[in-house]
Design a protein around this motif. Structure first.
Motif, short mmCIF file in Angstrom:
data_model
loop_
_atom_site.label_atom_id
_atom_site.label_comp_id
_atom_site.label_asym_id
_atom_site.label_seq_id
_atom_site.Cartn_x
_atom_site.Cartn_y
_atom_site.Cartn_z
N VAL A 39 0.83 -1.20 0.00
CA VAL A 39 0.00 0.00 0.00
C VAL A 39 0.87 1.25 0.00
N GLN A 40 1.96 1.25 0.75
CA GLN A 40 2.85 2.41 0.76
C GLN A 40 3.44 2.65 -0.62
N THR A 41 3.73 1.58 -1.35
CA THR A 41 4.19 1.74 -2.73
C THR A 41 3.16 2.49 -3.57
N GLY A 42 1.89 2.16 -3.35
CA GLY A 42 0.83 2.88 -4.04
C GLY A 42 0.78 4.34 -3.68
N PHE A 43 1.01 4.66 -2.40
CA PHE A 43 1.03 6.06 -1.98
C PHE A 43 2.22 6.80 -2.63
N LEU A 44 3.37 6.16 -2.68
CA LEU A 44 4.54 6.78 -3.32
C LEU A 44 4.25 7.09 -4.79
N TYR A 45 3.63 6.14 -5.47
CA TYR A 45 3.27 6.35 -6.87
C TYR A 45 2.31 7.52 -7.00
N ALA A 46 1.30 7.56 -6.13
CA ALA A 46 0.30 8.64 -6.19
C ALA A 46 0.94 9.99 -5.92
N ARG A 47 1.82 10.06 -4.93
CA ARG A 47 2.50 11.32 -4.62
C ARG A 47 3.36 11.78 -5.79
N ASN A 48 4.15 10.87 -6.33
CA ASN A 48 5.08 11.24 -7.41
C ASN A 48 4.36 11.59 -8.70
N CYS A 49 3.16 11.07 -8.87
CA CYS A 49 2.39 11.35 -10.09
C CYS A 49 1.36 12.46 -9.91
N GLY A 50 1.33 13.06 -8.72
CA GLY A 50 0.50 14.23 -8.50
C GLY A 50 -0.98 13.98 -8.30
N TYR A 51 -1.35 12.82 -7.77
CA TYR A 51 -2.76 12.55 -7.51
C TYR A 51 -3.23 13.31 -6.28
N ASP A 52 -4.50 13.69 -6.29
CA ASP A 52 -5.09 14.44 -5.18
C ASP A 52 -5.72 13.54 -4.12
N VAL A 53 -6.25 12.40 -4.56
CA VAL A 53 -6.94 11.47 -3.66
C VAL A 53 -6.57 10.04 -4.03
N VAL A 54 -6.38 9.21 -3.01
CA VAL A 54 -6.20 7.78 -3.21
C VAL A 54 -7.35 7.05 -2.55
N VAL A 55 -7.92 6.11 -3.28
CA VAL A 55 -8.89 5.16 -2.72
C VAL A 55 -8.20 3.81 -2.66
N ARG A 56 -8.23 3.17 -1.51
CA ARG A 56 -7.58 1.87 -1.35
C ARG A 56 -8.66 0.81 -1.17
N ILE A 57 -8.63 -0.24 -2.01
CA ILE A 57 -9.54 -1.37 -1.86
C ILE A 57 -8.74 -2.66 -1.98
N ASP A 58 -9.34 -3.77 -1.54
CA ASP A 58 -8.69 -5.07 -1.63
C ASP A 58 -8.83 -5.66 -3.02
N GLY A 59 -7.95 -6.61 -3.33
CA GLY A 59 -7.96 -7.24 -4.64
C GLY A 59 -8.75 -8.53 -4.70
N ASP A 60 -9.42 -8.89 -3.60
CA ASP A 60 -10.08 -10.19 -3.54
C ASP A 60 -11.59 -10.13 -3.69
N GLY A 61 -12.10 -8.95 -4.05
CA GLY A 61 -13.54 -8.84 -4.30
C GLY A 61 -14.39 -8.59 -3.09
N GLN A 62 -13.79 -8.26 -1.93
CA GLN A 62 -14.58 -8.04 -0.72
C GLN A 62 -15.27 -6.68 -0.69
N HIS A 63 -14.74 -5.73 -1.45
CA HIS A 63 -15.26 -4.37 -1.38
C HIS A 63 -16.12 -4.06 -2.59
N GLU A 64 -17.16 -3.26 -2.36
CA GLU A 64 -18.14 -2.93 -3.39
C GLU A 64 -17.70 -1.70 -4.17
N VAL A 65 -17.45 -1.87 -5.46
CA VAL A 65 -16.99 -0.77 -6.31
C VAL A 65 -17.98 0.39 -6.30
N ASP A 66 -19.27 0.09 -6.27
CA ASP A 66 -20.28 1.14 -6.32
C ASP A 66 -20.29 2.01 -5.06
N ASP A 67 -19.59 1.60 -3.99
CA ASP A 67 -19.53 2.40 -2.77
C ASP A 67 -18.36 3.39 -2.77
#
Length: 235
Positions: A71-99
């Motif tokens: 997850v920290q790798t994702g934050f580093l990528y987001a910071r270096n690429c100038g993103y304003d917001v990060v949404v973190r979800i799991d890769g196993d289908g537990q979280h609802e995309v529509d939420d």
């Protein structure tokens, strides 16, 4: 956030998720306008290739760093690429995309620095095992007493953070089972946090790595780490 639309990145840490990652990425690409980053945490299967074919940007870690490092790798990528917001979800289908819009709205409205999706607010239909529910209630008490935050789902891996926390977490993020520890970091920063009701499901594919033994290990380790971080100074 006025003027140009905010840049939003969905970060998905993934380890051995070849059976679920493709469908999740395709769902995100079809149902949201956000960029998608899959951090492949040293998987030995086809997680990376399937995620890339489905339309995600993929970062391949050379070895398994664990959930915090991915997850920290994702934050580093987001910071270096100038993103304003990060949404973190799991890769196993537990979280609802529509939420996802529900966790984004308070941040985009400037009302919160972090928004956590809770499976215990409202009628979400979540039913966990007895050990899991016990652990969540234990950590809920630990967070509430130690930080003053009032949280219902301290182990949720479904959350969104703004640019301020992206920058901080890029340098300071717990390495192992990070969700509970993250509350200490947010408390030290006086970050504004909210919870919103989201749906969570059982894993779409595969099996959880958290056995009864690992659940006890998890509780002991996170509690010690949480207490240490509560007195630690960050530069």
């Amino acid at each position: 956030m006025e003027g140009t639309p905010p840049r939003i990145l969905v970060v998905i840490p993934a380890y051995q998720e070849e059976r679920s990652i493709g469908g999740l990425v395709r769902s995100l690409r079809e149902r949201t306008p956000y960029d998608v980053l899959v951090v492949n945490d040293g998987s030995a299967d086809n997680t990376a290739d399937i995620a890339r074919e489905a339309g995600a940007t993929v970062l391949n870690l050379p070895c398994n760093l664990g959930i915090g490092g991915a997850v920290q790798t994702g934050f580093l990528y987001a910071r270096n690429c100038g993103y304003d917001v990060v949404v973190r979800i799991d890769g196993d289908g537990q979280h609802e995309v529509d939420d996802i819009p529900k966790v984004l709205e308070p941040i985009l409205a400037g009302r919160a620095d972090a928004v956590i999706g809770s499976r215990f607010l409202g009628e979400t239909g979540y039913r966990g095992s007895i050990p899991r529910i016990f652990g969540i209630r234990f950590f809920r008490l630990l967070v509430n007493v130690t930080t003053g935050y009032r949280v219902t789902d301290p182990t949720s891996g479904f959350f969104a953070i703004n640019r301020r926390l992206i920058a901080f977490y890029s340098d300071h993020y717990p390495s192992d089972y990070p969700e509970v520890d993250a509350y200490i970091l947010m408390h030290r920063l006086k970050a504004r946090t909210l919870e919103v009701s989201v749906r969570m499901y059982d894993r779409a594919e595969g099996k959880s790595s958290i056995t009864a033994f690992r659940a006890v290990y998890y509780m002991v380790k996170v509690t010690l780490s949480f207490l240490i971080n509560s007195i630690r100074r960050f530069g």
